[in-house]
Scaffold this motif. Structure first.
Motif, mmCIF file in Angstrom:
data_model
loop_
_atom_site.group_PDB
_atom_site.id
_atom_site.type_symbol
_atom_site.label_atom_id
_atom_site.label_comp_id
_atom_site.label_asym_id
_atom_site.label_seq_id
_atom_site.Cartn_x
_atom_site.Cartn_y
_atom_site.Cartn_z
ATOM 1 N N ASN A 658 0.902 -1.344 -0.046
ATOM 2 C CA ASN A 658 -0.129 0.034 0.064
ATOM 3 C C ASN A 658 0.754 1.174 0.125
ATOM 4 O O ASN A 658 1.893 1.396 0.633
ATOM 5 N N SER A 660 0.342 4.118 1.136
ATOM 6 C CA SER A 660 0.160 4.790 2.252
ATOM 7 C C SER A 660 1.169 4.200 3.427
ATOM 8 O O SER A 660 1.897 4.908 4.202
ATOM 9 N N LYS A 683 -0.280 14.363 5.954
ATOM 10 C CA LYS A 683 -0.468 13.112 5.141
ATOM 11 C C LYS A 683 -2.135 13.094 4.880
ATOM 12 O O LYS A 683 -2.937 13.004 5.766
ATOM 13 N N SER A 685 -5.060 10.987 2.510
ATOM 14 C CA SER A 685 -5.096 9.945 1.763
ATOM 15 C C SER A 685 -6.299 9.893 1.158
ATOM 16 O O SER A 685 -7.395 9.601 1.872
ATOM 17 N N GLN A 687 -7.198 8.397 -1.591
ATOM 18 C CA GLN A 687 -7.326 6.792 -1.952
ATOM 19 C C GLN A 687 -6.111 6.227 -1.532
ATOM 20 O O GLN A 687 -5.109 6.854 -1.070
ATOM 21 N N ASP A 688 -6.061 4.746 -1.412
ATOM 22 C CA ASP A 688 -4.822 4.158 -0.669
ATOM 23 C C ASP A 688 -4.443 3.075 -1.671
ATOM 24 O O ASP A 688 -4.983 1.651 -1.527
ATOM 25 N N THR A 725 0.154 13.759 -0.511
ATOM 26 C CA THR A 725 -1.607 13.359 -0.709
ATOM 27 C C THR A 725 -1.301 12.118 -1.753
ATOM 28 O O THR A 725 -0.518 11.764 -2.627
ATOM 29 N N ILE A 726 -2.185 11.041 -1.095
ATOM 30 C CA ILE A 726 -2.310 9.654 -1.837
ATOM 31 C C ILE A 726 -3.492 9.673 -2.625
ATOM 32 O O ILE A 726 -4.580 9.917 -2.032
ATOM 33 N N ASP A 727 -3.529 9.460 -3.938
ATOM 34 C CA ASP A 727 -4.722 9.147 -4.658
ATOM 35 C C ASP A 727 -4.369 8.187 -5.637
ATOM 36 O O ASP A 727 -3.588 7.715 -5.899
ATOM 37 N N VAL A 735 1.142 9.964 -5.920
ATOM 38 C CA VAL A 735 1.842 10.293 -4.671
ATOM 39 C C VAL A 735 2.315 11.890 -5.030
ATOM 40 O O VAL A 735 2.947 12.005 -6.025
#
Length: 812
Positions: A658, A660, A683, A685, A687-688, A725-727, A735
């Motif tokens: 993952n 994240s 941080k 998230s 989406q992860d 940012t995670i998407d 990322v």
């Protein structure tokens, strides 16, 4: 009545002869004046070339020091090659805010009392910073604001707006520090920012940095010319008004009334000079002729002896004497031409007999004047047979023809000559006029050059590395390997500046221009550079470049040999990285083994103490809390050493992870550094996504990008934040790392991923971001992008999804 008529005839003849001789003298005088004007015009344009070389020198470097400017002017050697120049200097345009920093900089360089002058508030300033040779006169000019004076300012504005060289009107130079003051003027050539558009006046004004210029003292300049100074007197004005205020130069001050005068103009550098020439006493004496008066008096005397006879005699004698004068003048001119000619002039009759020749022709053949009575063309022509010589004599026409042949000297030795010949007619008799020039050395050099060129081309084509021949940084020849390296045609490469072959040339230690200059000085240099090619993909290549002089002469030519080592560098870098990871992983595994037992003991003792305290009737909550913290820190130490051991695993299988979780891992590894800088990490998230990729290599890129942000915070000393940012989208897990550490300058943005480009010159290698891009885009088939605006920078990593294959499952 007959007497009066005779007197009138004599006077008319005298006047006509006098006017004829005067007009000939006037034409000769105007010829001298035109020569002088042309020589002045050519000299001024030569000085323009000196200024252009100064602008080129400034544009070839991001910064030119005072010592480098001194060496540049010393190499030009203006005293020998540009006589009449007071010096060559550089004046920088300044805004009011730039005046104080420039004054401080100049004082730090040794001009302790430097201050811009004249003082006062103005919208724009200029400052003379460099002026070589830095003699006593030129020292007086350092710091002067030429833009503050209207005449100089007009010329500077004209040069800046047109992009061409300009000269000023008449001024008193600040170099005039003694009583012998001369009129002066200045020549300017604008220096613009490299890479700026210069199509309009507004663009040129915006891009203007300063001027390469030269001051001139008119007396010194005209003395350096020195053409026909014994025949001419000249006055030069910079306007049509012939007044003292506009007088630039006067050769002599005298009350002599010249017999010949001439007025002409010369337009140079946007201004028109008016040149007034007058003949000198020497010239007038050399052309003065008392023959008309003498002929008239003789005619009148003879008239009283015999009226009829004198009329006939006057008519015939005047004609005869006029022809005699013309013949003598023509003969004198012809003899002077023969004696002064460097080429071998010779005149033949139609049978090939030598009629007349110059001393240089006899010297060329090794004969003396006594031999000329019997010499024929057959005596010295060695290439043609007698029949061919006869044919050649008959072939020569009134139109000049040029050919090469071989002559034989008196001592029977042979040499090559080039002949220009034509047929001339004199009183109905035809002659052959020829001019010969020895070309033995030229022919020898041509043969050697031909042989050398053939050998050179053979060797050139057989070399397996890219080879370019440079002349003043211009590619004048290249082999097929160079064509493949730069991905251009040979026609495109030939004639191109080496700096224009790529959008960027970045070297490992110094600028590429540094190595070029060293090679021109005779030093053979080798360095590793990166080239960003001028193709659709902006592809970068790493090349090993060797520069050396062309032959043994002190020419301006270099040989550039380049070898593409892109794959080698990438493999070496990855090998070192994997080797270092293996070594670090092994070392950390040993440390982990040594740490875990003491940590376990500490944790056991702490747990026992906490239980004992809990069993007391009145326990100490503060102590229990501290013992719990010790247990937590022990566990944290054990987990940290495990994280570092996993990070430095030498194998690199694809793993399922993952994003994240991977980011949490990266943050744990640099947690202590983040706390030391006081930086806030946020941080987000959205989406992860789960990915199958090279986990450790992606982790390394994340740490590298975070470390770059930390370095930027340290340099700017700003208290900031980093948001991660995670998407995901249809094709990629994404990322985004965003920081407010000061941003990236526009001129640096397009060089970030070029190998060996770094802004951390003291401790950077220029390979961090380059290798990060290689890892993401080539190893992981993803995308690494950067964007900067203001003080904020955003790096975006896009990693593609992959299907779960059997091999992937095994790796996972």
């Amino acid at each position: 009545m007959g007497f009066v008529l005779s007197v009138i005839v004599v006077v008319v003849v005298w006047y006509g002869t006098d006017r004829l001789l005067y007009e000939r003298s006037q034409k000769l005088f105007e010829h001298y004046a035109e020569d002088n004007r042309d020589a002045t015009d050519r000299r001024i344009h030569r000085y323009e070339n000196a200024l252009r070389s100064g602008v080129g020198f400034m544009q070839g470097s991001s910064y030119v020091s005072r010592q480098e400017w001194h060496q540049f002017v010393q190499t030009l050697d203006p005293q020998n090659y540009y006589p009449g120049m007071q010096g060559i200097g550089y004046s920088m345009m300044l805004t009011p805010e730039q005046v104080s920093p420039i004054e401080e900089k100049m004082r730090s360089e040794g001009f302790s009392s430097f201050a811009l002058r004249p003082a006062g508030q103005r919208e724009f300033y200029s400052a003379i910073l460099y002026l070589e040779p830095l003699d006593k006169r030129n020292q007086a000019a350092i710091g002067y604001d030429m833009y503050s004076e209207p005449t100089r300012r007009e010329a500077m504005q004209r040069a800046a707006d047109t992009g061409k060289f300009s000269i000023s009107g008449k001024v008193k130079l600040v170099q005039e520090i003694d009583e012998k003051v001369q009129a002066g003027f200045l020549m300017y050539l604008p220096f613009y920012k490299t890479g700026e558009r210069l199509d309009t006046i507004e663009e040129r004004r915006h891009a203007l940095i300063g001027f390469v210029y030269s001051p001139f003292r008119m007396n010194d300049l005209m003395e350096a010319l020195g053409q026909h100074d014994e025949s001419l007197r000249v006055e030069i004005y910079d306007t049509p008004q012939r007044t003292k205020e506009h007088l630039l130069y006067r050769s002599v001050l005298s009350g002599y009334s010249s017999e010949h005068t001439s007025h002409t103009t010369m337009t140079i550098g946007g201004r028109t000079w008016h040149l007034y020439y007058s003949s000198s006493p020497q010239f007038d004496r050399s052309t003065d002729n008392f023959y008309p008066i003498f002929a008239a008096m003789v005619g009148l005397g003879l008239y009283f002896i015999l009226m009829y006879t004198i009329v006939e005699l006057l008519r015939s004698r005047k004609l005869l004497q006029r022809n005699t004068v013309e013949l003598e003048l023509s003969r004198s001119w012809f003899q002077s031409m023969l004696e002064s000619s460097v080429d071998g002039i010779h005149i033949l009759d139609s049978d090939g007999n030598l009629i007349e020749c110059s001393p240089s022709f006899l010297q060329m053949l090794g004969y003396d004047e006594h031999d000329t009575q019997s010499l024929r063309v057959y005596d010295w022509e060695a290439k043609l047979s007698d029949e061919e010589i006869v044919h050649a004599l008959n072939t020569v026409s009134a139109v000049p023809m040029k050919f090469e042949t071989v002559f034989r000297r008196k001592d029977r030795t042979l040499f090559d000559v080039e002949i220009t010949a034509r047929r001339v007619d004199a009183d109905g008799v035809e002659y052959l006029y020829a001019s010969s020039r020895e070309i033995t050395e030229r022919k020898k050099i041509e043969r050697l050059l031909k042989e050398s060129a053939e050998f050179y081309q053979t060797m050139f084509a057989s070399i397996n590395e890219a080879v370019c021949i440079l002349a003043d940084d211009i590619i004048i020849d290249c082999n097929d390997e160079a064509v493949r390296l730069f991905e251009m045609t040979k026609q495109q490469l030939t004639g191109m500046n080496i700096f224009d072959t790529a959008t960027h040339i970045e070297c490992r230690e110094n600028d590429f221009a540094f190595y070029l200059k060293a090679a021109y000085r005779g030093e053979s240099t080798t360095t590793v550079c990166s080239l960003t090619l001028l193709n659709h993909y902006n592809e970068s290549k790493i090349v090993e470049i060797t520069l050396s002089g062309f032959g043994r002469s002190n020419s301006n030519k270099l040989v550039l040999i380049a070898r593409d080592i892109t794959d080698q560098i990438e493999q070496e870098k990855l090998f070192k990285m994997h080797t270092r990871q293996a070594q670090m992983g092994e070392m950390i595994s040993m440390i982990a083994h040594q740490w875990r037992q003491p940590l376990a003991i500490i944790n056991a003792i702490t747990s026992q103490m906490r239980l004992q305290e809990l069993m007391k009737d009145e326990n100490d909550p503060h102590m229990i809390e501290n013992l719990i913290k010790i247990e937590e820190q022990s566990i944290h130490l054990s987990q940290t050493i495990t994280d570092y051991r996993d990070f430095f695993r030498p194998d690199k299988p694809k793993e399922l992870f993952n994003i994240s979780t991977l980011i949490d891992h990266a943050l744990r590894l640099i947690d202590h550094t983040l706390k030391n800088y006081g930086i806030t990490i946020k941080k987000i998230s959205i989406q992860d996504p789960q990915l199958i990729s090279y986990r450790n290599e992606v982790l390394q890129v994340l740490i590298s990008l975070l470390k770059n942000a930390l370095d930027a915070f340290e340099e700017s000393r700003a208290q900031g934040s980093i948001s991660i940012t995670i998407d995901q989208d249809e094709h990629y897990g994404i990322v985004t790392i965003h920081d407010n550490a000061g941003g990236i300058a526009p001129d640096v943005m397009n060089k970030l991923f070029i190998p060996y480009f770094t802004t951390k010159h003291k401790y950077g290698t220029g390979l961090g971001l380059y290798m990060s891009k290689i890892i993401i885009e080539e190893h992981c088939a993803g995308v690494l992008e950067v964007m900067s605006e203001g003080n904020e920078t955003t790096f975006t990593i896009k990693l593609p999804y992959e299907n779960h294959t059997n091999q992937d499952a095994e790796n996972v």
